[in-house]
Scaffold this motif. Structure first.
Motif, PDB file in Angstrom:
ATOM      1  N   ARG A  51      53.517 158.592 -19.531  1.00  0.00           N
ATOM      2  CA  ARG A  51      53.406 157.755 -18.775  1.00  0.00           C
ATOM      3  C   ARG A  51      52.044 157.588 -18.642  1.00  0.00           C
ATOM      4  O   ARG A  51      51.044 158.494 -18.822  1.00  0.00           O
ATOM      5  CB  ARG A  51      53.904 158.803 -17.008  1.00  0.00           C
ATOM      6  CG  ARG A  51      53.771 157.961 -16.048  1.00  0.00           C
ATOM      7  CD  ARG A  51      54.544 158.662 -15.214  1.00  0.00           C
ATOM      8  NE  ARG A  51      56.069 158.871 -15.169  1.00  0.00           N
ATOM      9  CZ  ARG A  51      56.612 158.470 -13.754  1.00  0.00           C
ATOM     10  NH1 ARG A  51      56.296 159.085 -12.739  1.00  0.00           N
ATOM     11  NH2 ARG A  51      57.800 158.750 -14.085  1.00  0.00           N
ATOM     12  N   ASP A  78      57.353 155.089 -21.058  1.00  0.00           N
ATOM     13  CA  ASP A  78      57.736 155.805 -19.817  1.00  0.00           C
ATOM     14  C   ASP A  78      57.135 154.536 -19.025  1.00  0.00           C
ATOM     15  O   ASP A  78      56.139 153.666 -19.641  1.00  0.00           O
ATOM     16  CB  ASP A  78      57.288 157.403 -19.515  1.00  0.00           C
ATOM     17  CG  ASP A  78      57.475 157.473 -17.314  1.00  0.00           C
ATOM     18  OD1 ASP A  78      59.940 157.927 -17.998  1.00  0.00           O
ATOM     19  OD2 ASP A  78      57.572 157.547 -16.998  1.00  0.00           O
ATOM     20  N   THR A  95      67.648 151.879 -20.735  1.00  0.00           N
ATOM     21  CA  THR A  95      67.865 152.710 -19.537  1.00  0.00           C
ATOM     22  C   THR A  95      68.826 152.240 -18.265  1.00  0.00           C
ATOM     23  O   THR A  95      69.830 152.331 -17.296  1.00  0.00           O
ATOM     24  CB  THR A  95      66.324 153.206 -18.936  1.00  0.00           C
ATOM     25  OG1 THR A  95      65.438 154.259 -20.121  1.00  0.00           O
ATOM     26  CG2 THR A  95      66.877 154.187 -17.973  1.00  0.00           C
ATOM     27  N   ASN A 127      60.864 148.035 -17.201  1.00  0.00           N
ATOM     28  CA  ASN A 127      62.107 148.310 -17.560  1.00  0.00           C
ATOM     29  C   ASN A 127      63.084 148.632 -16.970  1.00  0.00           C
ATOM     30  O   ASN A 127      64.310 147.472 -17.419  1.00  0.00           O
ATOM     31  CB  ASN A 127      61.275 148.923 -18.928  1.00  0.00           C
ATOM     32  CG  ASN A 127      62.129 148.940 -19.386  1.00  0.00           C
ATOM     33  OD1 ASN A 127      63.778 148.568 -19.775  1.00  0.00           O
ATOM     34  ND2 ASN A 127      61.908 149.581 -20.776  1.00  0.00           N
ATOM     35  N   VAL A 128      63.183 149.144 -16.863  1.00  0.00           N
ATOM     36  CA  VAL A 128      64.390 149.992 -15.427  1.00  0.00           C
ATOM     37  C   VAL A 128      65.692 149.679 -14.635  1.00  0.00           C
ATOM     38  O   VAL A 128      66.380 148.966 -14.999  1.00  0.00           O
ATOM     39  CB  VAL A 128      64.503 151.815 -15.016  1.00  0.00           C
ATOM     40  CG1 VAL A 128      65.587 151.914 -14.726  1.00  0.00           C
ATOM     41  CG2 VAL A 128      63.492 152.418 -16.530  1.00  0.00           C
ATOM     42  N   GLU A 182      58.956 145.675  -4.607  1.00  0.00           N
ATOM     43  CA  GLU A 182      57.913 145.539  -6.044  1.00  0.00           C
ATOM     44  C   GLU A 182      56.947 146.056  -4.914  1.00  0.00           C
ATOM     45  O   GLU A 182      56.289 146.407  -3.704  1.00  0.00           O
ATOM     46  CB  GLU A 182      57.639 144.891  -6.392  1.00  0.00           C
ATOM     47  CG  GLU A 182      58.377 143.960  -7.617  1.00  0.00           C
ATOM     48  CD  GLU A 182      57.626 145.936  -9.036  1.00  0.00           C
ATOM     49  OE1 GLU A 182      56.609 145.353  -8.404  1.00  0.00           O
ATOM     50  OE2 GLU A 182      58.462 146.002  -9.723  1.00  0.00           O
ATOM     51  N   ARG A 183      55.747 146.462  -6.400  1.00  0.00           N
ATOM     52  CA  ARG A 183      53.967 146.669  -5.857  1.00  0.00           C
ATOM     53  C   ARG A 183      53.542 145.727  -4.499  1.00  0.00           C
ATOM     54  O   ARG A 183      53.097 146.926  -3.242  1.00  0.00           O
ATOM     55  CB  ARG A 183      53.120 146.704  -6.963  1.00  0.00           C
ATOM     56  CG  ARG A 183      52.997 147.684  -7.708  1.00  0.00           C
ATOM     57  CD  ARG A 183      52.222 147.148  -8.772  1.00  0.00           C
ATOM     58  NE  ARG A 183      52.533 148.247  -9.925  1.00  0.00           N
ATOM     59  CZ  ARG A 183      52.062 149.504  -9.892  1.00  0.00           C
ATOM     60  NH1 ARG A 183      51.640 148.995  -9.661  1.00  0.00           N
ATOM     61  NH2 ARG A 183      52.160 149.975 -11.232  1.00  0.00           N
ATOM     62  N   ASN A 188      63.182 158.209 -12.111  1.00  0.00           N
ATOM     63  CA  ASN A 188      62.760 160.094 -11.741  1.00  0.00           C
ATOM     64  C   ASN A 188      63.035 160.389 -10.426  1.00  0.00           C
ATOM     65  O   ASN A 188      61.210 160.620  -9.814  1.00  0.00           O
ATOM     66  CB  ASN A 188      61.601 160.885 -13.528  1.00  0.00           C
ATOM     67  CG  ASN A 188      62.536 161.009 -14.901  1.00  0.00           C
ATOM     68  OD1 ASN A 188      64.338 161.060 -14.125  1.00  0.00           O
ATOM     69  ND2 ASN A 188      61.726 159.671 -15.408  1.00  0.00           N
TER      70      ASN A 188
HETATM   71  P1  NAD Z   1      58.136 150.174 -15.496  1.00  0.00           P
HETATM   72  O1  NAD Z   1      56.144 150.909 -15.979  1.00  0.00           O
HETATM   73  O2  NAD Z   1      58.681 149.610 -16.904  1.00  0.00           O
HETATM   74  O3  NAD Z   1      58.339 149.918 -13.894  1.00  0.00           O
HETATM   75  C1  NAD Z   1      57.964 150.365 -12.852  1.00  0.00           C
HETATM   76  C2  NAD Z   1      58.027 148.336 -11.867  1.00  0.00           C
HETATM   77  O4  NAD Z   1      58.128 150.058 -10.336  1.00  0.00           O
HETATM   78  C3  NAD Z   1      57.138 148.210 -12.288  1.00  0.00           C
HETATM   79  O5  NAD Z   1      57.476 147.091 -11.970  1.00  0.00           O
HETATM   80  C4  NAD Z   1      55.638 148.167 -10.890  1.00  0.00           C
HETATM   81  O6  NAD Z   1      54.990 147.301 -10.746  1.00  0.00           O
HETATM   82  C5  NAD Z   1      57.505 149.070  -9.397  1.00  0.00           C
HETATM   83  N1  NAD Z   1      56.088 149.701  -9.039  1.00  0.00           N
HETATM   84  C6  NAD Z   1      55.465 150.701  -9.054  1.00  0.00           C
HETATM   85  N2  NAD Z   1      54.830 151.662  -8.258  1.00  0.00           N
HETATM   86  C7  NAD Z   1      55.470 150.742  -7.190  1.00  0.00           C
HETATM   87  C8  NAD Z   1      55.783 150.553  -5.020  1.00  0.00           C
HETATM   88  N3  NAD Z   1      54.942 151.520  -4.951  1.00  0.00           N
HETATM   89  N4  NAD Z   1      57.004 150.156  -5.365  1.00  0.00           N
HETATM   90  C9  NAD Z   1      57.469 149.011  -5.532  1.00  0.00           C
HETATM   91  N5  NAD Z   1      57.127 148.980  -6.904  1.00  0.00           N
HETATM   92  C10 NAD Z   1      56.565 149.895  -7.493  1.00  0.00           C
HETATM   93  O7  NAD Z   1      58.604 152.337 -15.311  1.00  0.00           O
HETATM   94  P2  NAD Z   1      59.674 151.757 -15.634  1.00  0.00           P
HETATM   95  O8  NAD Z   1      60.057 152.478 -17.600  1.00  0.00           O
HETATM   96  O9  NAD Z   1      60.539 150.867 -15.832  1.00  0.00           O
HETATM   97  O10 NAD Z   1      59.921 153.240 -15.137  1.00  0.00           O
HETATM   98  C11 NAD Z   1      60.181 153.328 -13.718  1.00  0.00           C
HETATM   99  C12 NAD Z   1      60.889 154.645 -13.648  1.00  0.00           C
HETATM  100  O11 NAD Z   1      62.355 155.521 -14.336  1.00  0.00           O
HETATM  101  C13 NAD Z   1      59.856 156.282 -13.755  1.00  0.00           C
HETATM  102  O12 NAD Z   1      60.711 156.840 -12.278  1.00  0.00           O
HETATM  103  C14 NAD Z   1      60.803 156.542 -15.488  1.00  0.00           C
HETATM  104  O13 NAD Z   1      59.528 157.568 -15.421  1.00  0.00           O
HETATM  105  C15 NAD Z   1      61.942 156.667 -15.339  1.00  0.00           C
HETATM  106  N6  NAD Z   1      62.253 156.150 -16.478  1.00  0.00           N
HETATM  107  C16 NAD Z   1      61.997 155.838 -17.528  1.00  0.00           C
HETATM  108  C17 NAD Z   1      62.436 155.484 -18.615  1.00  0.00           C
HETATM  109  C18 NAD Z   1      62.109 154.433 -19.810  1.00  0.00           C
HETATM  110  O14 NAD Z   1      63.345 154.192 -20.746  1.00  0.00           O
HETATM  111  N7  NAD Z   1      61.472 153.424 -19.555  1.00  0.00           N
HETATM  112  C19 NAD Z   1      63.614 156.141 -19.149  1.00  0.00           C
HETATM  113  C20 NAD Z   1      63.883 157.119 -17.913  1.00  0.00           C
HETATM  114  C21 NAD Z   1      63.229 157.356 -16.837  1.00  0.00           C
END
Ligand code: NAD
Length: 476
Positions: free
Chosen positions: A75, A149, A195, A234-235, A256-257, A332
């Motif tokens: 991460r 991540d 995911t 991504n997820v 979103e943020r 997570n």
């Molecule tokens: P990412 O960085 O692709 O996306 C995260 C998104 O959340 C972004 O669009 C970001 O702008 C948004 N965000 C951030 N802070 C925020 C807030 N305070 N309020 C609203 N939106 C906000 O990350 P990801 O890979 O999609 O991972 C997201 C979650 O899924 C994490 O908890 C990660 O551990 C979990 N996860 C990811 C994977 C994977 O394959 N990428 C696998 C298992 C679990």
């Protein structure tokens, strides 16, 4: 509620773990062995950037080595700290056991805001971080295999794989040192979507059981269900996109943020994603009405809430206001243990993170196997399968022709039947099967034991039972 009463992420994971082991009969001491994190390595390294040396702090935590390699994402975020990395590593152990991928649990993190750096700077930082981990075997195809991540993706994984190859020039399996790579660097089709796709398969499986739906007060199919998603990364993006275009759900809220968008008629997820990519936020997107305080939208009325951003967003302060009868934890740890209790008492069904977002590690497992076998899935059998199907179709057409039947096989049927499975179809099939099997293992415990009232405890019981069996087999 006072913020001080909220347990940390790692404490939350431990509390949930303890709730489950209280219902188990583990040999003395084994519970502690499974719960604790085996090792956490902290690295501080300097990179010369913009005329000065900048120091970065990163972690790689190994929770359990009952199976090796250990597996878990890396991460990139400012909030990264030892507590968080250890909690995430523990979740990886339980997740891998639940979906039967032959890995122990690990996780890594770098305290950095990737948006503040140019691509070439990120490459230098990533390569240096990887170098520090590789030389200690904390990245290695047979010992520790990272993945993407939050804040990392295919690009970072390709840099890590290349760094490993440079440092291990004669290792024929070097590509298996990391998963989530781009296709041209040893990746696998379907990994980027995995995911989010897994979240979709999890919901589809949940909706196959009337008994489960009724626990959440829901009926019918996914079609027309109103969903709020937090985090269109991504997820969140893939989950929302597949559910809305393939299962007919309405995405009525996107958080979103910089705020949130709401629209009771449902939004076009691709359009919001494009706006986000262009402007960095959702404000000004015509798909929905903008709400500046995005977190409040989590409390809106909906059928399903998908937190897919980060941990701790549903906590003791807002849990009582959450109206969704069903929450699927795509991120997570999005629900703290305090909030979990409040929601459970109210009858809300929570599909827990260790299951809900296991699609990523499942397809990572397929990628690792592909790298070790040095052959793309489907390469040997696809055309052979197609020619056998063709034989049957031709014979059926001939029989139909001979007997003068008017009803021949439809062109659509012939086209679909003749299509042999390629890598993407095989990956999706393997993922769907994994998500169904893991859900069935959880629900058997959920409905089969009087002392289990929620899916999270059921998930922990299944996975801790498997980890314990693995330790016992080692003579521990
Ligand atoms: P990412 O960085 O692709 O996306 C995260 C998104 O959340 C972004 O669009 C970001 O702008 C948004 N965000 C951030 N802070 C925020 C807030 N305070 N309020 C609203 N939106 C906000 O990350 P990801 O890979 O999609 O991972 C997201 C979650 O899924 C994490 O908890 C990660 O551990 C979990 N996860 C990811 C994977 C994977 O394959 N990428 C696998 C298992 C679990």
């Amino acid at each position: 509620m006072d913020n001080h009463q909220e347990p940390s992420f790692r404490q939350s994971v431990d509390i949930m773990f303890n709730r489950a082991v209280a219902l188990m009969d583990l040999p003395p001491g084994l519970e502690e062995k499974i719960r604790v994190c085996n090792a956490t390595y902290t690295v501080r390294f300097g990179v010369r950037l913009r005329g000065q040396i900048q120091t970065f702090t990163g972690y790689r935590s190994v929770h359990s080595e009952h199976m090796e390699p250990v597996k878990g994402g890396v991460r990139y975020a400012m909030g990264v700290n030892q507590d968080e990395v250890e909690a995430l590593a523990a979740l990886m152990t339980y997740k891998c056991a639940l979906v039967e991928t032959p890995f122990g649990g690990s996780k890594g993190g770098l305290r950095i805001d990737p948006r503040e750096y140019e691509e070439y700077e990120l490459e230098m930082i990533t390569r240096r971080f990887a170098y520090e981990l590789i030389k200690r075997d904390l990245i290695n195809p047979s010992q520790n295999v990272p993945a993407p991540d939050m804040g990392t993706g295919e690009r970072e994984m390709a840099w890590i794989a290349d760094q490993f190859a440079r440092m291990n020039t004669t290792d024929i399996n070097s590509r298996a040192c990391v998963t989530g790579k781009p296709l041209n660097a040893g990746g696998i089709q379907g990994r980027v979507e995995a995911t989010g796709r897994g979240v979709q398969y999890a919901l589809q499986e949940f909706f196959r059981y009337d008994e489960d739906k009724s626990q959440a007060g829901l009926t019918g199919s996914l079609d027309g269900k109103r969903i709020i998603v937090q985090g269109l990364g991504n997820v969140g993006y893939h989950a929302a996109q597949f559910l809305s275009t393939e299962d007919g759900v309405l995405i009525t809220g996107i958080v979103e943020r910089d705020g949130a968008l709401v629209n009771e008629s449902g939004m076009n997820v691709d359009a919001v994603r494009a706006h986000l990519a262009e402007t960095g936020g959702v404000k000004g997107c015509s798909e929905g009405t903008y709400v500046a305080d995005g977190a409040l939208v989590l409390e809106n009325d909906c059928d399903i809430l998908i937190p897919a951003a980060l941990e701790g967003v549903i906590n003791m302060r807002n849990a009582a206001n959450i109206k969704a009868p069903l929450i699927i934890e795509a991120a997570n740890g999005p629900v703290t243990s305090g909030a979990d209790e409040i929601l459970r008492n109210r009858g809300c069904v929570i599909i827990p993170d260790m299951y809900a977002n296991a699609g990523g590690v499942t397809v990572s497992y397929f990628e690792w196997v592909k790298n070790l076998s040095h052959i793309r899935f489907g390469r040997m059998q696809r055309r052979q399968e197609e020619s056998r199907h063709l034989l049957l179709v031709e014979e059926l057409q001939r029989i139909a022709g001979e007997s003068g039947q008017k009803n021949k096989l439809s062109d659509d049927f012939v086209r679909k039947y003749l299509h042999g499975a390629g890598e993407l179809e095989l990956v999706r099939s393997g993922l769907d099967d994994t998500m169904r099997a893991a859900y069935q293992a959880m629900r058997e415990v959920w409905h089969g034991r009087n002392d289990v009232t929620d899916l999270r405890v059921a998930a922990y019981l299944v996975s801790i039972g498997r980890v314990a069996a693995s330790y016992r087999a080692k003579g521990l």
